[in-house]
Scaffold this motif. Structure first.
Motif, PDB file in Angstrom:
ATOM      1  N   PHE A 160       0.834  -1.210   0.000  1.00  0.00           N
ATOM      2  CA  PHE A 160       0.000   0.000   0.000  1.00  0.00           C
ATOM      3  C   PHE A 160       0.869   1.262   0.000  1.00  0.00           C
ATOM      4  O   PHE A 160       0.557   2.241  -0.681  1.00  0.00           O
ATOM      5  CB  PHE A 160      -0.959  -0.003   1.199  1.00  0.00           C
ATOM      6  CG  PHE A 160      -2.198  -0.814   0.961  1.00  0.00           C
ATOM      7  CD1 PHE A 160      -3.305  -0.252   0.344  1.00  0.00           C
ATOM      8  CD2 PHE A 160      -2.263  -2.153   1.326  1.00  0.00           C
ATOM      9  CE1 PHE A 160      -4.455  -0.997   0.107  1.00  0.00           C
ATOM     10  CE2 PHE A 160      -3.403  -2.907   1.091  1.00  0.00           C
ATOM     11  CZ  PHE A 160      -4.494  -2.329   0.485  1.00  0.00           C
ATOM     12  N   VAL A 182       2.232   1.944  -3.513  1.00  0.00           N
ATOM     13  CA  VAL A 182       1.196   2.500  -4.394  1.00  0.00           C
ATOM     14  C   VAL A 182       0.920   3.958  -3.992  1.00  0.00           C
ATOM     15  O   VAL A 182       0.804   4.837  -4.848  1.00  0.00           O
ATOM     16  CB  VAL A 182      -0.099   1.662  -4.350  1.00  0.00           C
ATOM     17  CG1 VAL A 182      -1.189   2.303  -5.214  1.00  0.00           C
ATOM     18  CG2 VAL A 182       0.168   0.223  -4.796  1.00  0.00           C
ATOM     19  N   TRP A 198       2.104  -0.252  -9.003  1.00  0.00           N
ATOM     20  CA  TRP A 198       0.819  -0.823  -8.639  1.00  0.00           C
ATOM     21  C   TRP A 198       1.034  -1.946  -7.629  1.00  0.00           C
ATOM     22  O   TRP A 198       2.159  -2.408  -7.439  1.00  0.00           O
ATOM     23  CB  TRP A 198       0.123  -1.372  -9.899  1.00  0.00           C
ATOM     24  CG  TRP A 198      -0.205  -0.301 -10.901  1.00  0.00           C
ATOM     25  CD1 TRP A 198      -0.342   1.039 -10.668  1.00  0.00           C
ATOM     26  CD2 TRP A 198      -0.420  -0.486 -12.310  1.00  0.00           C
ATOM     27  NE1 TRP A 198      -0.649   1.702 -11.829  1.00  0.00           N
ATOM     28  CE2 TRP A 198      -0.713   0.795 -12.861  1.00  0.00           C
ATOM     29  CE3 TRP A 198      -0.424  -1.593 -13.164  1.00  0.00           C
ATOM     30  CZ2 TRP A 198      -0.975   0.985 -14.210  1.00  0.00           C
ATOM     31  CZ3 TRP A 198      -0.695  -1.400 -14.507  1.00  0.00           C
ATOM     32  CH2 TRP A 198      -0.967  -0.122 -15.032  1.00  0.00           C
ATOM     33  N   VAL A 247      -6.147   4.747  -3.103  1.00  0.00           N
ATOM     34  CA  VAL A 247      -5.778   3.450  -3.687  1.00  0.00           C
ATOM     35  C   VAL A 247      -7.069   2.736  -4.062  1.00  0.00           C
ATOM     36  O   VAL A 247      -8.002   2.687  -3.253  1.00  0.00           O
ATOM     37  CB  VAL A 247      -4.982   2.581  -2.687  1.00  0.00           C
ATOM     38  CG1 VAL A 247      -4.673   1.210  -3.287  1.00  0.00           C
ATOM     39  CG2 VAL A 247      -3.693   3.276  -2.268  1.00  0.00           C
TER      40      VAL A 247
END
Lengths: 324, 324
Positions: free
Chosen positions: B42, B45, B51, B77
């Protein structure tokens, strides 16, 4: 005669700890017996060889779905008690240990105690279970395991509650044949005139399968429950085992199925042609029920506030909902 | 420039296999990079370093709840692709192996291949991950791991698909910053005039938090979705992280949030004061959708059939519902 409690072994698992707790809390509950898998627990209850203890829900991992599926599919097995256990690891050593060099546990246990392991500069060795780490411990090893393992395996406690995250908790259900469960619940109802209406508060877990499919069937089901004034505290959908694309719905209510409004709602669902099964009924737990305030909300997302004029042309709303 | 895909390592995990599949299927997807935990995915990103690929749902274990909680709570996200991977273990050995004596894997891998292990009479040795079993393999060992590990670790395949249960499947989401995801989805919408109305079919996962609490709030939400004619394929409630007793609802729909009826329904929920966030939008998967027939039902339970006269005095209904 006391009733045997079948749990998922090996001895010293968190489920064992839950079974010991159940044995302490429930009249008529006796010895705890380890089983190799959950199927063996359901089989033992089905053969009327005792009661079962299964993990049901964890506050981090959610439902223990294979156990939920097994309970939906089990014949003549129902939960009648719910037991919560804090997920906490103790660091255990042999009474006359030498210099400690290695730490052993199931990979999940190792992953939950990274801070303790790093502080002590120990080599890491995965085991098949936390209990296996205790059983096979050598003089230079530390085992990470539930506190109940110290007694079971004759080990000393080097440190208590060494997990990185405190607040992990797993809830377990105690399972019995349905007539046994009814007797147990009947005894609790007979004792407890705690409420104005003479009923002790209960919670129930009920599974529904909607045999009439089409848009809105779930909303129709929930309408019936809403009009009955039932408070639902958890709700999930699950594919029916072996039939992808077909669903059951599992809901937890702050009510017992014998209470008139709940009973009337279930009758209405049945009259509509749907399938219903009570999976568990147990005394109500104390639970917080705070209102949701804006500061509790996750990051991002959209909601009405003082500055909202129109969502339609708002770039932030568009970003959060991807609705353009 | 191709976009890096961050996945949960080590190399050779099922998530790695999903990341390689995503890299093959998605234009602009490039190299796969292993991360030590989901937080790091996370974060990568969020910092726009690429990604992410996260496990979302398994057909046996249900939702991967910690990943679901992380996506609800993540800022900027969103998922834009969904990838399914069959959970299958190959038995891998060194090219010039000696007599095989021991089998190595994560305890979950070992537990899923008990038949193969028993047939070959091998000693069992748990490892921290299936990939670690491949990396550290000795001449007399068999490693159980995803098929992708043979190439990665230069091993030979002794036997394919040695798991006890075939049919296990995990679904993964590919995550991107929201503007990136919108561009990707826009490209798919531009290509695909597959539908009469010129729209390609999509599915969406949306999180709701009801800020107005009280009985029936969930039924009210579902009413809005029902009147919009939306087909909901999955629905669960989850406690809001760190706030026991407060809930979010996560629903999967056969529609995209930019489609007029869905958009109108979301507007109505927002106008009611509730919190909404789109967690993922991706091209619709082929899914079976059979009607539910009586023979598909689990054991026990009650439903209307030709013999039903009254449930009220029926001992079997009473037994299955515990409603007396």
């Amino acid at each position: 005669m006391a009733t045997t409690l079948h749990y998922l072994g090996p001895k010293g698992s968190f489920t064992h700890q839950a079974a010991l707790e159940a044995s302490r809390l429930i009249d008529d509950a006796g010895e705890c017996v380890a089983e190799p898998n959950v199927t063996a627990i359901f089989d033992a209850v089905g053969r009327r060889e005792g009661w079962g203890v299964i993990a049901w829900e964890n506050n981090v991992e959610g439902y223990v779905v294979p156990n939920l599926d097994a309970l939906i599919d089990a014949d003549d097995v129902v939960g009648f008690a719910r037991i919560g256990i804090d997920i906490s690891f103790d660091a255990l050593v042999k009474p006359n240990h030498t210099k400690l060099t290695t730490i052993c546990a199931h990979p999940h246990g190792l992953a939950q105690c990274t801070g303790f392991i790093a502080d002590r500069d120990l080599a890491v060795r995965p085991t098949a279970s936390n209990a296996a780490a205790c059983r096979d411990i050598t003089d230079d090893q530390v085992a990470l395991a539930p506190s109940v393992c110290a007694d079971i395996y004759g080990l000393d406690v080097l440190a208590r509650s060494v997990q990185d995250f405190s607040g992990g908790r797993t809830e377990f259900l105690v399972l019995a044949p349905r007539d046994d469960a009814r007797r147990q619940l009947g005894a609790i109802r007979a004792q407890g005139a705690v409420q104005a209406n003479g009923e002790r508060d209960f919670e129930s877990i009920v599974a529904f399968i909607l045999l009439n499919t089409g848009p809105g069937v779930l909303a129709n089901l929930l309408d019936v429950l809403r009009y009955a004034g039932l408070n639902m505290t958890s709700f999930i959908s699950r594919p029916i085992k072996g039939n992808d694309g077909t669903y059951s719905f599992i809901a937890t209510f702050d009510a017992a199925p014998w209470q008139p409004q709940f009973k009337a709602a279930l009758s209405q669902v049945l009259a509509h042609g749907d399938w219903v099964k009570t999976l568990a009924v147990y005394p109500r737990r104390e639970r917080p029920s705070p209102p949701v305030s804006a500061w509790m909300l996750p990051q991002g997302g959209v909601h009405l506030d003082d500055t909202t004029t129109s969502w339609n042309d708002d770039p932030e709303t568009d970003r959060e909902l991807l609705w353009k």
